[in-house]
Design a protein around this motif. Structure first.
Motif: not given
Ligand code: ADP
Ligand code: MG
Length: 300
Positions: A228-239, A241-249, A266-272
């Motif tokens: 579970t991840v909390e960002f500081d800003k609004v993001v869309t699901q489609d964006q 989903k495109s992260i490598a190694g993510v099956f579902q958001v 995949v944590r690294n990919n999310i940070f990147q």
């Protein structure tokens, strides 16, 4: 084997409370008997302790058959029934002495003292049972179950109704007792078996639906790793989903997202992704794998 249950069926009137149940429990284990209300836990425990007869099948405790040799079975087994029926008007010592008498124990006074020490009833030992808190009543129940030094303990929902402190105390006590004895305890609470039991048997509608080490049952619940991840800003699901190694958001709320991912990396990919897109990761948490999911899957 401490307990061997073979093809046990119990019929109440027209209802099958137990349906062809088989399992065995090795000496020295603490085994959790987990199931929703009405699953058949108490019925199974009453059969093992010779309180009610089975309709079909065979149960042996330490090699003794419950039908052919109930006296020997009762010698080997200590039983804490559901709702722990106690004589509220009796004093703690008086009650334990009385139970010791039922078991024809020699040197009863000494044994009662030993039991009071073992379960930590020292400061409450001169009170009437009716004056004790639920946690201390459970200690009296455990003392009466163990007074004849049985090899096997059958505890029917020993922690139900306790407050969190009492719960912790009784669990610790059961774990300590489990170093010396075989214990089968029933519960409808997943956390209970995770906290105390080496093995877990799950029962539902009178049938065994799982029987495994608590650890490997817990692992079955984990479909994939969830972050579970909390960002500081609004993001869309489609964006996302495109992260490598993510099956579902899936969006939890606001900027909180649950990611079902392939593995830890995949944590690294999310940070990147966050860095590349001028986002800040405020929190990232790995969901703990748990038995709860397995329990729900198997019993609903
Ligand atoms: P659990 O302890 O898992 O909650 P029980 O073993 O008490 O389940 O009960 C299993 C099923 O058998 C339930 O549906 C219950 O209503 C039924 N049952 C239990 N005891 C009796 C009885 N003495 N007579 C008729 N039905 C019973
Ligand atoms: Mg019950």
């Amino acid at each position: 084997m401490s307990i061997e249950v073979k093809n046990i069926t119990k019929i109440y009137g027209k209802q099958k409370a137990l349906d062809d149940v088989s399992f065995s429990i090795e000496p020295g284990n603490i085994v959790g008997f987990l199931g929703p209300n009405g699953a058949g836990k108490s019925t199974m425990m009453k059969i093992i302790t010779c309180y009610i007869p089975q309709s079909f099948g065979e149960v042996k405790v330490c090699g003794f058959d419950v039908v052919e040799n109930p006296i020997e079975v009762k010698r080997q087994v200590g039983y804490l029934p559901e709702h722990n029926p106690l004589y509220l008007d009796m004093y703690v010592k008086e009650y334990l002495d009385f139970i010791g008498g039922v078991h024809k124990i020699d040197n009863r006074q000494n044994r009662v003292k030993e039991m009071i020490d073992m379960v930590g009833l020292g400061i409450e030992q001169n009170k009437k049972i009716g004056a004790l808190s639920k946690g201390y009543r459970q200690r009296v129940g455990l003392a009466q179950a163990m007074i004849h030094d049985p090899k096997v303990l059958i505890l029917d929902e020993p922690t139900t109704g306790l407050d969190p402190n009492q719960l912790e105390e009784i669990r610790t006590l059961i774990k300590n007792i489990g170093k010396e004895k075989t214990i089968m305890l029933s519960t409808h609470i997943m956390q209970e078996v995770e906290a105390i039991c080496d093995r877990t048997i799950i029962i539902n509608h009178g049938k065994i639906v799982a029987n495994d080490s608590t650890e490997s049952l817990g692992k079955q619940g984990k479909v994939n790793l969830v972050l579970t991840v909390e960002f500081d800003k609004v993001v869309t699901q489609d964006q996302l989903k495109s992260i490598a190694g993510v099956f579902q958001v899936v969006k939890h709320k606001d900027n909180n997202w649950a990611f079902e991912v392939e593995n830890d990396k995949v944590r690294n990919n999310i940070f990147q992704y966050a860095m590349d897109n001028d986002l800040v990761v405020l929190t990232m948490q790995k969901e703990t794998e748990n038995l709860e999911a397995v329990f729900k899957k198997l019993t609903t």
